[in-house]
Design a protein around this motif. Structure first.
Motif, PDB file in Angstrom:
ATOM      1  N   GLU A   1      45.432   0.996  52.518  1.00  0.00           N
ATOM      2  CA  GLU A   1      46.348   0.957  53.667  1.00  0.00           C
ATOM      3  C   GLU A   1      46.600   2.357  54.220  1.00  0.00           C
ATOM      4  O   GLU A   1      46.600   2.556  55.441  1.00  0.00           O
ATOM      5  N   LEU A   2      46.803   3.317  53.331  1.00  0.00           N
ATOM      6  CA  LEU A   2      47.021   4.691  53.784  1.00  0.00           C
ATOM      7  C   LEU A   2      45.775   5.222  54.488  1.00  0.00           C
ATOM      8  O   LEU A   2      45.876   5.863  55.533  1.00  0.00           O
ATOM      9  N   ALA A   3      44.626   4.930  53.928  1.00  0.00           N
ATOM     10  CA  ALA A   3      43.372   5.369  54.537  1.00  0.00           C
ATOM     11  C   ALA A   3      43.224   4.822  55.954  1.00  0.00           C
ATOM     12  O   ALA A   3      42.850   5.550  56.882  1.00  0.00           O
ATOM     13  N   LYS A   4      43.542   3.545  56.141  1.00  0.00           N
ATOM     14  CA  LYS A   4      43.455   2.939  57.477  1.00  0.00           C
ATOM     15  C   LYS A   4      44.412   3.621  58.452  1.00  0.00           C
ATOM     16  O   LYS A   4      44.054   3.885  59.599  1.00  0.00           O
TER      17      LYS A   4
ATOM     18  N   ALA B   1      51.293  12.662  56.297  1.00  0.00           N
ATOM     19  CA  ALA B   1      52.750  12.733  56.456  1.00  0.00           C
ATOM     20  C   ALA B   1      53.217  11.780  57.555  1.00  0.00           C
ATOM     21  O   ALA B   1      54.225  11.082  57.389  1.00  0.00           O
ATOM     22  N   LYS B   2      52.502  11.746  58.665  1.00  0.00           N
ATOM     23  CA  LYS B   2      52.863  10.829  59.753  1.00  0.00           C
ATOM     24  C   LYS B   2      52.740   9.375  59.302  1.00  0.00           C
ATOM     25  O   LYS B   2      53.611   8.554  59.596  1.00  0.00           O
ATOM     26  N   ALA B   3      51.666   9.050  58.598  1.00  0.00           N
ATOM     27  CA  ALA B   3      51.447   7.676  58.145  1.00  0.00           C
ATOM     28  C   ALA B   3      52.530   7.240  57.153  1.00  0.00           C
ATOM     29  O   ALA B   3      52.962   6.089  57.184  1.00  0.00           O
ATOM     30  N   LEU B   4      52.958   8.156  56.303  1.00  0.00           N
ATOM     31  CA  LEU B   4      53.994   7.831  55.317  1.00  0.00           C
ATOM     32  C   LEU B   4      55.401   8.025  55.865  1.00  0.00           C
ATOM     33  O   LEU B   4      56.375   7.689  55.200  1.00  0.00           O
ATOM     34  N   ASP B   5      55.492   8.576  57.067  1.00  0.00           N
ATOM     35  CA  ASP B   5      56.778   8.837  57.721  1.00  0.00           C
ATOM     36  C   ASP B   5      57.680   9.717  56.837  1.00  0.00           C
ATOM     37  O   ASP B   5      58.828   9.391  56.582  1.00  0.00           O
ATOM     38  N   VAL B   6      57.083  10.829  56.366  1.00  0.00           N
ATOM     39  CA  VAL B   6      57.832  11.805  55.572  1.00  0.00           C
ATOM     40  C   VAL B   6      57.544  13.191  56.129  1.00  0.00           C
ATOM     41  O   VAL B   6      56.482  13.423  56.710  1.00  0.00           O
TER      42      VAL B   6
ATOM     43  N   CYS C   1      45.410   6.616  58.402  1.00  0.00           N
ATOM     44  CA  CYS C   1      44.949   7.983  58.681  1.00  0.00           C
ATOM     45  C   CYS C   1      43.539   8.021  59.265  1.00  0.00           C
ATOM     46  O   CYS C   1      43.006   9.100  59.509  1.00  0.00           O
ATOM     47  N   LYS C   2      42.934   6.837  59.433  1.00  0.00           N
ATOM     48  CA  LYS C   2      41.554   6.753  59.918  1.00  0.00           C
ATOM     49  C   LYS C   2      40.607   7.549  59.012  1.00  0.00           C
ATOM     50  O   LYS C   2      39.784   8.346  59.471  1.00  0.00           O
ATOM     51  N   GLN C   3      40.778   7.291  57.718  1.00  0.00           N
ATOM     52  CA  GLN C   3      39.963   7.919  56.685  1.00  0.00           C
ATOM     53  C   GLN C   3      39.374   6.822  55.808  1.00  0.00           C
ATOM     54  O   GLN C   3      39.739   5.660  55.922  1.00  0.00           O
ATOM     55  N   ARG C   4      38.510   7.224  54.895  1.00  0.00           N
ATOM     56  CA  ARG C   4      37.982   6.286  53.913  1.00  0.00           C
ATOM     57  C   ARG C   4      38.866   6.308  52.679  1.00  0.00           C
ATOM     58  O   ARG C   4      39.480   7.328  52.362  1.00  0.00           O
ATOM     59  N   LYS C   5      38.931   5.192  51.974  1.00  0.00           N
ATOM     60  CA  LYS C   5      39.741   5.111  50.758  1.00  0.00           C
ATOM     61  C   LYS C   5      39.322   6.181  49.759  1.00  0.00           C
ATOM     62  O   LYS C   5      40.147   6.769  49.060  1.00  0.00           O
ATOM     63  N   GLN C   6      38.039   6.482  49.697  1.00  0.00           N
ATOM     64  CA  GLN C   6      37.533   7.484  48.767  1.00  0.00           C
ATOM     65  C   GLN C   6      38.146   8.852  49.031  1.00  0.00           C
ATOM     66  O   GLN C   6      38.386   9.620  48.099  1.00  0.00           O
ATOM     67  N   ASN C   7      38.415   9.156  50.304  1.00  0.00           N
ATOM     68  CA  ASN C   7      39.043  10.442  50.642  1.00  0.00           C
ATOM     69  C   ASN C   7      40.468  10.505  50.102  1.00  0.00           C
ATOM     70  O   ASN C   7      40.897  11.549  49.599  1.00  0.00           O
ATOM     71  N   ILE C   8      41.189   9.405  50.196  1.00  0.00           N
ATOM     72  CA  ILE C   8      42.557   9.352  49.668  1.00  0.00           C
ATOM     73  C   ILE C   8      42.513   9.454  48.147  1.00  0.00           C
ATOM     74  O   ILE C   8      43.304  10.187  47.533  1.00  0.00           O
ATOM     75  N   ASN C   9      41.581   8.754  47.533  1.00  0.00           N
ATOM     76  CA  ASN C   9      41.446   8.785  46.082  1.00  0.00           C
ATOM     77  C   ASN C   9      41.140  10.200  45.594  1.00  0.00           C
ATOM     78  O   ASN C   9      41.763  10.679  44.626  1.00  0.00           O
TER      79      ASN C   9
END
Length: 71
Positions: free
Chosen positions: A27-30, A58-63, A32-40
């Motif tokens: 969900e975070l990857a989506k 930060a924008k995606a997590l609203d923090v 941020c328009k990234q791949r899940k592997q990048n988040i991992n």
């Protein structure tokens, strides 16, 4: 603090914040328009992220981005 230690602490903090928002890595990857592997890789301390990548997370997590460095 060494670069690898810093990267692991940063990744752990982002993972904590992501879980607090009840986001999966996918969900975070989506958001941020990234791949899940990048988040991992980020959360495991395997990459040195760009400032823009941190901004997008930060924008995606609203923090505020400063929360990432609260370790």
């Amino acid at each position: 603090m060494e670069k690898t230690v810093f990267a692991k602490k940063l990744g752990k903090q982002i993972a904590i914040l992501r879980r607090e928002k009840e986001f999966t890595q996918v969900e975070l990857a989506k958001q941020c328009k990234q791949r899940k592997q990048n988040i991992n890789r980020l959360e495991s301390g395997g990459v040195n992220p760009s400032a823009f990548f941190l901004y997008k997370i930060a924008k995606a997590l609203d923090v505020p981005i400063e929360k990432f460095f609260d370790f």
